[in-house]
Motif scaffolding. Structure first.
Motif, PDB file in Angstrom:
ATOM      1  N   ALA A 261       0.846  -1.207   0.000  1.00 13.70           N
ATOM      2  CA  ALA A 261       0.000   0.000   0.000  1.00 13.70           C
ATOM      3  C   ALA A 261       0.875   1.249   0.000  1.00 13.70           C
ATOM      4  CB  ALA A 261      -0.915  -0.013   1.220  1.00 13.70           C
ATOM      5  N   GLN A 262       1.967   1.177   0.721  1.00 11.13           N
ATOM      6  CA  GLN A 262       2.870   2.346   0.774  1.00 11.13           C
ATOM      7  C   GLN A 262       3.364   2.716  -0.620  1.00 11.13           C
ATOM      8  OE1 GLN A 262       5.904   1.179   3.551  1.00 11.13           O
ATOM      9  NE2 GLN A 262       4.608   1.596   5.341  1.00 11.13           N
ATOM     10  N   ASP A 263       3.786   1.693  -1.391  1.00  8.64           N
ATOM     11  CA  ASP A 263       4.275   1.955  -2.759  1.00  8.64           C
ATOM     12  C   ASP A 263       3.190   2.626  -3.595  1.00  8.64           C
ATOM     13  OD1 ASP A 263       6.744   1.036  -2.384  1.00  8.64           O
ATOM     14  OD2 ASP A 263       6.464  -0.914  -3.391  1.00  8.64           O
ATOM     15  N   ARG A 264       1.993   2.076  -3.488  1.00  8.05           N
ATOM     16  CA  ARG A 264       0.879   2.595  -4.270  1.00  8.05           C
ATOM     17  C   ARG A 264       0.583   4.050  -3.889  1.00  8.05           C
ATOM     18  NH1 ARG A 264      -4.236   0.796  -3.276  1.00  8.05           N
ATOM     19  NH2 ARG A 264      -3.359  -0.752  -1.863  1.00  8.05           N
ATOM     20  N   PHE A 265       0.532   4.308  -2.593  1.00  9.93           N
ATOM     21  CA  PHE A 265       0.203   5.662  -2.126  1.00  9.93           C
ATOM     22  C   PHE A 265       1.310   6.656  -2.495  1.00  9.93           C
ATOM     23  CE2 PHE A 265      -2.556   3.737   1.467  1.00  9.93           C
ATOM     24  CZ  PHE A 265      -3.531   3.440   0.527  1.00  9.93           C
ATOM     25  N   LEU A 266       2.552   6.192  -2.389  1.00 11.03           N
ATOM     26  CA  LEU A 266       3.654   7.107  -2.730  1.00 11.03           C
ATOM     27  C   LEU A 266       3.596   7.498  -4.209  1.00 11.03           C
ATOM     28  CD1 LEU A 266       6.558   5.684  -0.573  1.00 11.03           C
ATOM     29  CD2 LEU A 266       5.551   7.973  -0.421  1.00 11.03           C
ATOM     30  N   ALA A 267       3.187   6.543  -5.056  1.00 11.27           N
ATOM     31  CA  ALA A 267       3.072   6.862  -6.488  1.00 11.27           C
ATOM     32  C   ALA A 267       1.996   7.931  -6.698  1.00 11.27           C
ATOM     33  CB  ALA A 267       2.743   5.602  -7.286  1.00 11.27           C
ATOM     34  N   ILE A 268       0.881   7.775  -5.994  1.00 15.59           N
ATOM     35  CA  ILE A 268      -0.196   8.777  -6.124  1.00 15.59           C
ATOM     36  C   ILE A 268       0.284  10.127  -5.581  1.00 15.59           C
ATOM     37  CG2 ILE A 268      -2.568   9.404  -5.502  1.00 15.59           C
ATOM     38  CD1 ILE A 268      -3.130   6.406  -5.099  1.00 15.59           C
ATOM     39  N   MET A 269       0.979  10.096  -4.471  1.00 13.79           N
ATOM     40  CA  MET A 269       1.479  11.347  -3.881  1.00 13.79           C
ATOM     41  C   MET A 269       2.454  12.043  -4.829  1.00 13.79           C
ATOM     42  SD  MET A 269       1.941   9.991   0.001  1.00 13.79           S
ATOM     43  CE  MET A 269       2.596  11.466   0.756  1.00 13.79           C
TER      44      MET A 269
END
Ligand code: ADP
Length: 293
Positions: A70-78
């Motif tokens: 989830a962290q990877d996914r959220f960082l990409a969105i950020m």
């Protein structure tokens, strides 16, 4: 009572003055309103990605703390949201800088073909993602235009990247360069000082960017160059747009004493054409040969 036939009495001088003042107040209020709208729009555009960033930071600190996926996914969105804010701030700064020196004619000499080749090369990858062919249709050489090369690059970049964004996949975007008679495109009244080219030189270099996209309905055309005006805001944002590109184009073209025309047909495509006053300096054969290499 007025029977509709009597001649109206002349307006006394004092009343006429009052009417003029009222007009001024209206114009001032309109421009104040426009400024307030602009700041409200800009703030709103910045606040949306900012709220999303704050939300994801909270999630990363809490629920997603132990979830690397989830962290990877959220960082990409950020990253996307922060990039959007950065594009927006860059465009806002460009716009305010251009507005500041809009009254000063730039004094450089620009080889438009050279600029277009660079812009096209820089956007080739982005075009390929949507299977779009970028085609430069130009004579071997055109006269230089009086201008600022960075600003003109920005104009061409915005128009070609819009064409790539809004055209249909697997189609052609054509950049056509021609030299036209200024009088034929409504430049007959241009004062000699605005021409830069000296005697008789009312020639214009025309750069038309044509796409085979969805086109733009006639009702939108007059407002297209307003800041933050978009036909479809969600679509523009999804394509990474800031809503400021055409406003920037319009201001730069004005500064160059040029003209922007927009023609479009729904379901067929659009053509954005920039006319720039040519100088008398033709590019030498050596220049064009070097450029073609
Ligand atoms: P944006 O960042 O939204 O692309 P622009 O100021 O460059 O902002 O353009 C304003 C709007 O004009 C766009 O949102 C889009 O609706 C419309 N537009 C611009 N270029 C084209 C085009 N080539 N075809 C269709 N619509 C276009």
């Amino acid at each position: 009572a007025n029977d509709g036939l009597s001649v109206p009495a002349p307006v006394p001088q004092t009343i006429r003055m009052a009417i003029l003042t009222l007009h001024d107040v209206t114009a001032a209020r309109r421009s104040e309103q426009m400024r307030a709208d602009f700041i409200a729009n800009a703030s709103h555009e910045l606040r949306t990605p900012l709220s999303s960033l704050l939300g994801f930071i909270e999630t990363l600190r809490g629920p997603a703390r132990d979830d690397p996926e989830a962290q990877d996914r959220f960082l990409a969105i950020m990253h996307d949201q922060a990039s959007r804010m950065s594009r927006l701030v860059n465009d806002l700064l460009s716009l305010s800088r251009i507005e500041l020196d809009e009254h000063m004619l730039p004094n450089g000499r620009v080889d438009v073909l050279d600029e277009l080749e660079n812009v096209i090369a820089a956007l080739e990858l982005k075009a390929a993602e949507r299977r779009i062919r970028l085609i430069l249709d130009a004579p071997d050489s055109v006269p230089r235009v009086a201008g600022d090369d960075d600003q003109l690059t920005q104009v061409f970049q915005n128009l070609v990247s819009n064409a790539i964004k809004y055209t249909r996949e697997d189609s052609d975007v054509t950049v056509q360069v021609t030299v036209v008679d200024g009088a034929a495109v409504g430049f007959a009244g241009l004062p000699a000082s605005g021409r830069r080219g000296g005697r008789g030189g009312a020639r214009m270099v025309a750069v038309a960017v044509r796409d085979q996209g969805e086109g733009i309905a006639r009702t939108h055309l007059p407002r297209l160059t307003e800041r933050f005006y978009r036909v479809d805001a969600a679509r523009s944002r999804a394509m990474g747009g800031t809503g400021l590109g055409l406003a920037i184009v319009k201001h730069i073209v004005n500064r160059h004493r040029g003209r922007l025309t927009i023609e479009s047909e729904v379901g067929v495509g659009s053509a954005f054409t920039v006319y720039l006053p040519a100088t008398d300096e033709s590019l030498g054969a050596a220049d064009s040969a070097a450029r073609r290499k």
